[in-house]
Design an enzyme around this catalytic site. Sequence first.
Site, PDB file in Angstrom:
ATOM      1  N   GLN A  89     -37.400  20.929  46.910  1.00 37.90           N
ATOM      2  CA  GLN A  89     -36.296  20.965  45.952  1.00 37.90           C
ATOM      3  C   GLN A  89     -35.809  22.390  45.691  1.00 37.90           C
ATOM      4  O   GLN A  89     -34.925  22.602  44.874  1.00 37.90           O
ATOM      5  CB  GLN A  89     -36.743  20.332  44.629  1.00 37.90           C
ATOM      6  CG  GLN A  89     -37.095  18.863  44.743  1.00 37.90           C
ATOM      7  CD  GLN A  89     -37.687  18.296  43.461  1.00 37.90           C
ATOM      8  OE1 GLN A  89     -37.847  18.994  42.457  1.00 37.90           O
ATOM      9  NE2 GLN A  89     -38.022  17.017  43.487  1.00 37.90           N
ATOM     10  N   HIS A 151     -39.817  20.527  41.034  1.00 38.14           N
ATOM     11  CA  HIS A 151     -39.737  20.768  39.591  1.00 38.14           C
ATOM     12  C   HIS A 151     -39.506  22.250  39.283  1.00 38.14           C
ATOM     13  O   HIS A 151     -40.270  22.888  38.564  1.00 38.14           O
ATOM     14  CB  HIS A 151     -41.002  20.262  38.886  1.00 38.14           C
ATOM     15  CG  HIS A 151     -41.126  18.767  38.876  1.00 38.14           C
ATOM     16  ND1 HIS A 151     -42.025  18.099  38.072  1.00 38.14           N
ATOM     17  CD2 HIS A 151     -40.476  17.815  39.577  1.00 38.14           C
ATOM     18  CE1 HIS A 151     -41.918  16.801  38.283  1.00 38.14           C
ATOM     19  NE2 HIS A 151     -40.977  16.606  39.205  1.00 38.14           N
ATOM     20  N   GLU A 243     -34.796  12.210  29.517  1.00 42.47           N
ATOM     21  CA  GLU A 243     -34.481  12.505  28.120  1.00 42.47           C
ATOM     22  C   GLU A 243     -33.205  13.323  27.960  1.00 42.47           C
ATOM     23  O   GLU A 243     -32.837  14.118  28.835  1.00 42.47           O
ATOM     24  CB  GLU A 243     -35.628  13.306  27.479  1.00 42.47           C
ATOM     25  CG  GLU A 243     -36.939  12.571  27.382  1.00 42.47           C
ATOM     26  CD  GLU A 243     -38.020  13.399  26.710  1.00 42.47           C
ATOM     27  OE1 GLU A 243     -39.145  12.896  26.584  1.00 42.47           O
ATOM     28  OE2 GLU A 243     -37.732  14.562  26.310  1.00 42.47           O
ATOM     29  N   TYR A 253     -41.121  20.067  23.026  1.00 41.59           N
ATOM     30  CA  TYR A 253     -40.566  18.748  23.347  1.00 41.59           C
ATOM     31  C   TYR A 253     -41.605  17.781  23.929  1.00 41.59           C
ATOM     32  O   TYR A 253     -41.254  16.688  24.350  1.00 41.59           O
ATOM     33  CB  TYR A 253     -39.351  18.910  24.261  1.00 41.59           C
ATOM     34  CG  TYR A 253     -38.220  19.567  23.499  1.00 41.59           C
ATOM     35  CD1 TYR A 253     -37.259  18.817  22.829  1.00 41.59           C
ATOM     36  CD2 TYR A 253     -38.159  20.962  23.369  1.00 41.59           C
ATOM     37  CE1 TYR A 253     -36.262  19.416  22.083  1.00 41.59           C
ATOM     38  CE2 TYR A 253     -37.160  21.570  22.620  1.00 41.59           C
ATOM     39  CZ  TYR A 253     -36.222  20.792  21.986  1.00 41.59           C
ATOM     40  OH  TYR A 253     -35.240  21.393  21.233  1.00 41.59           O
ATOM     41  N   TYR A 264     -45.249   6.643  38.195  1.00 43.42           N
ATOM     42  CA  TYR A 264     -44.432   5.892  39.140  1.00 43.42           C
ATOM     43  C   TYR A 264     -45.252   4.860  39.918  1.00 43.42           C
ATOM     44  O   TYR A 264     -44.829   3.736  40.110  1.00 43.42           O
ATOM     45  CB  TYR A 264     -43.748   6.847  40.129  1.00 43.42           C
ATOM     46  CG  TYR A 264     -42.463   7.437  39.590  1.00 43.42           C
ATOM     47  CD1 TYR A 264     -41.290   6.706  39.624  1.00 43.42           C
ATOM     48  CD2 TYR A 264     -42.424   8.721  39.076  1.00 43.42           C
ATOM     49  CE1 TYR A 264     -40.097   7.248  39.145  1.00 43.42           C
ATOM     50  CE2 TYR A 264     -41.238   9.266  38.596  1.00 43.42           C
ATOM     51  CZ  TYR A 264     -40.092   8.519  38.628  1.00 43.42           C
ATOM     52  OH  TYR A 264     -38.925   9.051  38.154  1.00 43.42           O
TER      53      TYR A 264
END
Length: 374
Positions: A89, A151, A243, A253, A264
């Site tokens: 990513q 991530h 979210e 958070y 998953y």
Amino acid sequence: MKALAGILLSLCVAGASSAESQTVHDSEAARFTVRVLARGLEHPWGLAFLPDGRLLLTERAGRLRLVGADGRLDPAPVSGVPAVVAEGQGGLLDVALHPQFARNGWVYLSYVAGSGGRVGTELARGRLVGRSLRDVEVLFRMQPKSGARHHFGGRLAFDRAGYLYLTLGDRGDMPRAQRPDDHAGSVIRLSDDGRVPLDNPFRNRAGWLAEKYTLGHRNPQGLARDAAGRLWLTEHGPQGGDELNLLASGANYGWPRVTHGRQYVTGARIGEATSLPGFRDPLHVWGPTSIAPSGLAFYSGARFPGWRGDLFAGALRERMLVRLKLAGDRVVGEERLLVGVLGRVRDVRDGPDGYLYLLTDEDDGVLARLEPAP
């Protein structure tokens, strides 16, 4: 501004599908068409509007591209971009302009870099001169780096005071998001030159990294400022745990201690609860199926009066655009648009010409804009 709107109105790349521009899509509050401005982009990620009517966009492979005021994609990438690690990513991520770009020319880039197999999100800026970045300097390097290739976060935004925010993912190592001496899973806040602001919440707290502004995030990739100057954030959760949050200085958070999501593969619950004292609850949760939100924008233009003040989120899953209707800090309505029409919507931008612009994260990605139906 009228001149800029006129220039951007002329954007139209030869070869854009007439079927795309003529098909009318119905929203609860508007009717619109989709005009593809550029094709053949390799996983485009971020977009910014230059004051002369041109566009800057990033391709994850490491290229910063210019789209001219005539709508033509410059075949030569902008030179001077820092070297990136384009794996998994990772790669070249977001782009943002300094609030005083017209005077100083500063362009900010988030990207993935490192050495020895260990990488992390970094932030650099350079002055745009013609088709090149000059005076490039690295302002921030995420620490510690790791071998994971996912991530990374990477979304950028300036607030009204001129401070710069960069989102950082947990790097696939959940406990890192709660560690005070780790950048992972946080949003950092910097001055435009990379210095740490004096009023950052953890600046003078022993054992804390001074750049951290919030913590407890999984992989935030949407960041947008509302009309009141507040910053809103979307983040990828696990299954059923995406979210929408409102950023507050020093807030935690919750990830991974507090989440609505599940594993998953096994479906097992993650964390201790969906809400706990001392942690900030999300304003909206997507479940039981995730949408994989990326890119976020408030619509403020005049071309779609029924959308004014609404929040738009790109969605990689189901390849769609999500419109959220707000009443203060509450989400009172959700509408899913363009499902499967364009591709994985990676970024959403409110254009200075009153149109809404999209990037799709594909091997053959597109830059498109939404226009009112005739």
